[in-house]
Design a protein around this motif. Sequence first.
Motif, mmCIF file in Angstrom:
data_model
loop_
_atom_site.group_PDB
_atom_site.id
_atom_site.type_symbol
_atom_site.label_atom_id
_atom_site.label_comp_id
_atom_site.label_asym_id
_atom_site.label_seq_id
_atom_site.Cartn_x
_atom_site.Cartn_y
_atom_site.Cartn_z
ATOM 1 N N GLU A 220 0.306 -12.685 16.441
ATOM 2 C CA GLU A 220 0.529 -14.055 15.954
ATOM 3 C C GLU A 220 -0.161 -14.263 14.603
ATOM 4 N N GLY A 221 0.531 -14.931 13.712
ATOM 5 C CA GLY A 221 -0.023 -15.221 12.396
ATOM 6 C C GLY A 221 -0.026 -14.050 11.443
ATOM 7 N N ARG A 222 0.730 -13.011 11.760
ATOM 8 C CA ARG A 222 0.749 -11.854 10.878
ATOM 9 C C ARG A 222 1.624 -12.124 9.656
ATOM 10 N N GLY A 223 1.100 -11.697 8.490
ATOM 11 C CA GLY A 223 1.879 -11.776 7.255
ATOM 12 C C GLY A 223 2.292 -10.392 6.807
ATOM 13 N N LEU A 224 2.052 -10.086 5.548
ATOM 14 C CA LEU A 224 2.340 -8.738 5.051
ATOM 15 C C LEU A 224 1.286 -7.763 5.552
ATOM 16 N N VAL A 225 1.694 -6.521 5.789
ATOM 17 C CA VAL A 225 0.820 -5.506 6.372
ATOM 18 C C VAL A 225 0.917 -4.240 5.528
ATOM 19 N N MET A 226 -0.243 -3.624 5.277
ATOM 20 C CA MET A 226 -0.293 -2.318 4.615
ATOM 21 C C MET A 226 -0.884 -1.311 5.599
ATOM 22 N N ILE A 227 -0.208 -0.191 5.771
ATOM 23 C CA ILE A 227 -0.640 0.883 6.672
ATOM 24 C C ILE A 227 -0.967 2.102 5.820
ATOM 25 N N PHE A 228 -2.175 2.633 5.974
ATOM 26 C CA PHE A 228 -2.630 3.753 5.152
ATOM 27 C C PHE A 228 -2.695 5.022 5.995
ATOM 28 N N CYS A 229 -2.169 6.113 5.415
ATOM 29 C CA CYS A 229 -2.193 7.426 6.050
ATOM 30 C C CYS A 229 -2.869 8.424 5.107
ATOM 31 N N ARG A 230 -3.324 9.527 5.688
ATOM 32 C CA ARG A 230 -3.995 10.540 4.873
ATOM 33 C C ARG A 230 -3.009 11.484 4.197
ATOM 34 N N THR A 231 -1.855 11.746 4.800
ATOM 35 C CA THR A 231 -0.908 12.721 4.271
ATOM 36 C C THR A 231 0.418 12.051 3.948
ATOM 37 N N LYS A 232 1.137 12.675 3.022
ATOM 38 C CA LYS A 232 2.438 12.140 2.617
ATOM 39 C C LYS A 232 3.459 12.261 3.736
ATOM 40 N N ARG A 233 3.395 13.344 4.475
ATOM 41 C CA ARG A 233 4.362 13.531 5.560
ATOM 42 C C ARG A 233 4.178 12.472 6.643
ATOM 43 N N THR A 234 2.916 12.158 6.974
ATOM 44 C CA THR A 234 2.681 11.130 7.989
ATOM 45 C C THR A 234 3.184 9.773 7.514
ATOM 46 N N ALA A 235 2.970 9.454 6.240
ATOM 47 C CA ALA A 235 3.435 8.170 5.715
ATOM 48 C C ALA A 235 4.953 8.050 5.803
ATOM 49 N N ALA A 236 5.667 9.105 5.421
ATOM 50 C CA ALA A 236 7.127 9.052 5.501
ATOM 51 C C ALA A 236 7.598 8.954 6.947
ATOM 52 N N ASP A 237 6.930 9.656 7.872
ATOM 53 C CA ASP A 237 7.338 9.642 9.275
ATOM 54 C C ASP A 237 7.106 8.267 9.904
ATOM 55 N N ILE A 238 5.955 7.651 9.637
ATOM 56 C CA ILE A 238 5.661 6.339 10.227
ATOM 57 C C ILE A 238 6.617 5.275 9.665
ATOM 58 N N ALA A 239 6.938 5.346 8.384
ATOM 59 C CA ALA A 239 7.882 4.382 7.812
ATOM 60 C C ALA A 239 9.249 4.507 8.481
ATOM 61 N N ASP A 240 9.698 5.732 8.741
ATOM 62 C CA ASP A 240 10.988 5.914 9.416
ATOM 63 C C ASP A 240 10.940 5.417 10.859
ATOM 64 N N GLN A 241 9.842 5.706 11.566
ATOM 65 C CA GLN A 241 9.750 5.250 12.954
ATOM 66 C C GLN A 241 9.751 3.722 13.043
ATOM 67 N N LEU A 242 9.024 3.065 12.152
ATOM 68 C CA LEU A 242 9.006 1.605 12.187
ATOM 69 C C LEU A 242 10.371 1.022 11.826
ATOM 70 N N ALA A 243 11.084 1.668 10.924
ATOM 71 C CA ALA A 243 12.432 1.188 10.600
ATOM 72 C C ALA A 243 13.350 1.299 11.806
ATOM 73 N N HIS A 244 13.229 2.381 12.588
ATOM 74 C CA HIS A 244 14.035 2.520 13.797
ATOM 75 C C HIS A 244 13.653 1.484 14.849
ATOM 76 N N ARG A 245 12.423 1.036 14.833
ATOM 77 C CA ARG A 245 11.985 0.026 15.802
ATOM 78 C C ARG A 245 12.338 -1.398 15.369
ATOM 79 N N GLY A 246 12.963 -1.547 14.219
ATOM 80 C CA GLY A 246 13.434 -2.862 13.800
ATOM 81 C C GLY A 246 12.597 -3.543 12.737
ATOM 82 N N PHE A 247 11.538 -2.902 12.240
ATOM 83 C CA PHE A 247 10.692 -3.532 11.235
ATOM 84 C C PHE A 247 11.211 -3.204 9.831
ATOM 85 N N ALA A 248 11.044 -4.147 8.922
ATOM 86 C CA ALA A 248 11.419 -3.925 7.522
ATOM 87 C C ALA A 248 10.271 -3.214 6.834
ATOM 88 N N SER A 249 10.386 -1.898 6.691
ATOM 89 C CA SER A 249 9.281 -1.088 6.187
ATOM 90 C C SER A 249 9.703 -0.316 4.954
#
Length: 587
Positions: A220-249
């Motif tokens: 509740e009350g969430r606005g914009l969110v930034m998610i930080f990863c250590r590796t480029k591959r993890t960042a690309a994978d998490i962005a794709d997973q969140l897009a499949h779950r319905g989030f605008a990432s």
Amino acid sequence: MALSGSDVIGQAKTGTGKTLGFGLPLLERVTVPADVEAGRAKPELLTDAPQALVVVPTRELCQQVTNDLLTAGKVRAVRVLSIYGGRAYEPQVEALKKGVDVVVGTPGRLLDLAGQKKLRLSSVKSLVLDEADEMLDLGFLPDVEKIIQMLPAKRQTMLFSATMPGQVISLARRYMSQPTHIRATAPDDEGATVANITQHVFRAHSLDKPEVVARVLQAEGRGLVMIFCRTKRTAADIADQLAHRGFASGAVHGDLGQGAREQALRAFRNGKVDVLVATDVAARGIDVEGVTHVINYQSPEDEKTYLHRIGRTGRAGASGTAITLVDWDDIPRWQLINKALDLPFSEPEETYSTSDHLYELLNIPEGTTGVLPRAERTRAGLDAEEIEDLGETGARGARSARGSRRSSAAPAEERPARTRTPRQRRRLRGGVVVDGVTGDSTQAAETAVDTAEGTAEAPAAEATAEPRQPRRRRRTRAGVTAKAADSGTDAEAAVTTAEGSTTAVADTAQPQPEAAPDAAEAPAKPRRRRTRGAATAKAADATAAPAPAPAPQAEAAPAEAGEGEAKPVRRRRRTRSAASKTEATEG
């Protein structure tokens, strides 16, 4: 102090306005035409060369500082230019030719243009190193030193950062003249982190982290969110997973082209995307209004990275929430960060996506799942933001340019023309010479059939015989008999001689003067390649060959060969050891 022109080392927490801390003094020290009109400066002080230089570590921060300085210097019409890699050279060179007052850039492209004499640094009055601890790190230190050597010795130098280790300060003093170290903090704020940021640290399993993040994003009350990863591959994978779950990432990391990185940041600033997954390239200085949550999907490398990551929220007096998910393997690393920053999270609580304390601490509604309901998918998404054509350079830009050329219609029509030429060349290698025929496969086929069947006229036969002459020159000892069988009257003579036919000898007696030069030329080359052992073996085979044949034919063949062609053949095979055997048989 910066307005007075003295060297300054500025240190303050994230989100406290360091950009304008050095930006306003820079804009005041720059001489522009408005100052000459108002009588504050002399006309001879005007120049088209840069008068101030700001060096930043990342491209995203370069663009942000440029926009801030343009906003602050709009009234005085100060010309500010951003120079960084990933963009085409030509627009930046053209802007430098027209004239620039302040240059903001990354070290690589600055050195490149300065080395090409496109960027003149001889008129720089002020130098600023933003995020100085990162700029003077081992990776950037050689480039920064080269840039400083190009600047005038008499200048103002300022260093600004939220974290300023002691060794960095001692290193920075080499480039500064009597600097003043200023640390700006509130009297009651003694911690290293910003006081109005609520921090949570959970021990989470790596397989359960995507589910935990998906439920935190529905708090509740969430606005914009930034998610930080250590590796480029993890960042690309998490962005794709969140897009499949319905989030605008969207994602920002080093494997993306500059156009895609700027597209994701623009979509995030404009609200088309509310979740930005990034590596530490976006942890330095990025200022986006409305960021309420920062999630450390993977534990940061050190305490400096942690401070810069969580500093993307709680900026300019606002409040924010920072959540860190620590894996079991990262517990020792996190304990070092926790001790350095004096935080109370030395033993993070074990947490899963179904844990009750996760819902209570972060105000997650009961019954929330890892998929965003369709009724709440109101963001336009990353595709709603257009990708700007930056004229990217390098291998990535070349691949994209080739891909765009393949998709166009004109090159597709040119491709058959390029492939048709090699086919014509392959058609001419079959031993058939087609004069005046360009690409007509039917005529070439008919000519080949007529030549093979022997139905062509005499001129055609002569034309087909001519190109075979160079092949005689390439004969080897093993292929002399086989190739002679395919070459006209000489082949017939060879066959009839081997069979002992008396009629063939009479036929070959007429072209003997013409065949003699060929017979003399052909053995000349093989004679050089013979060895003593091979010649002896071949001579033995030649003398033993007539033995199993019938008696009448074996006797007739040497007699006939002795009259006409046996002597040239023996002369061709004669070696020092075989000469005595030949004389013995002749005797």
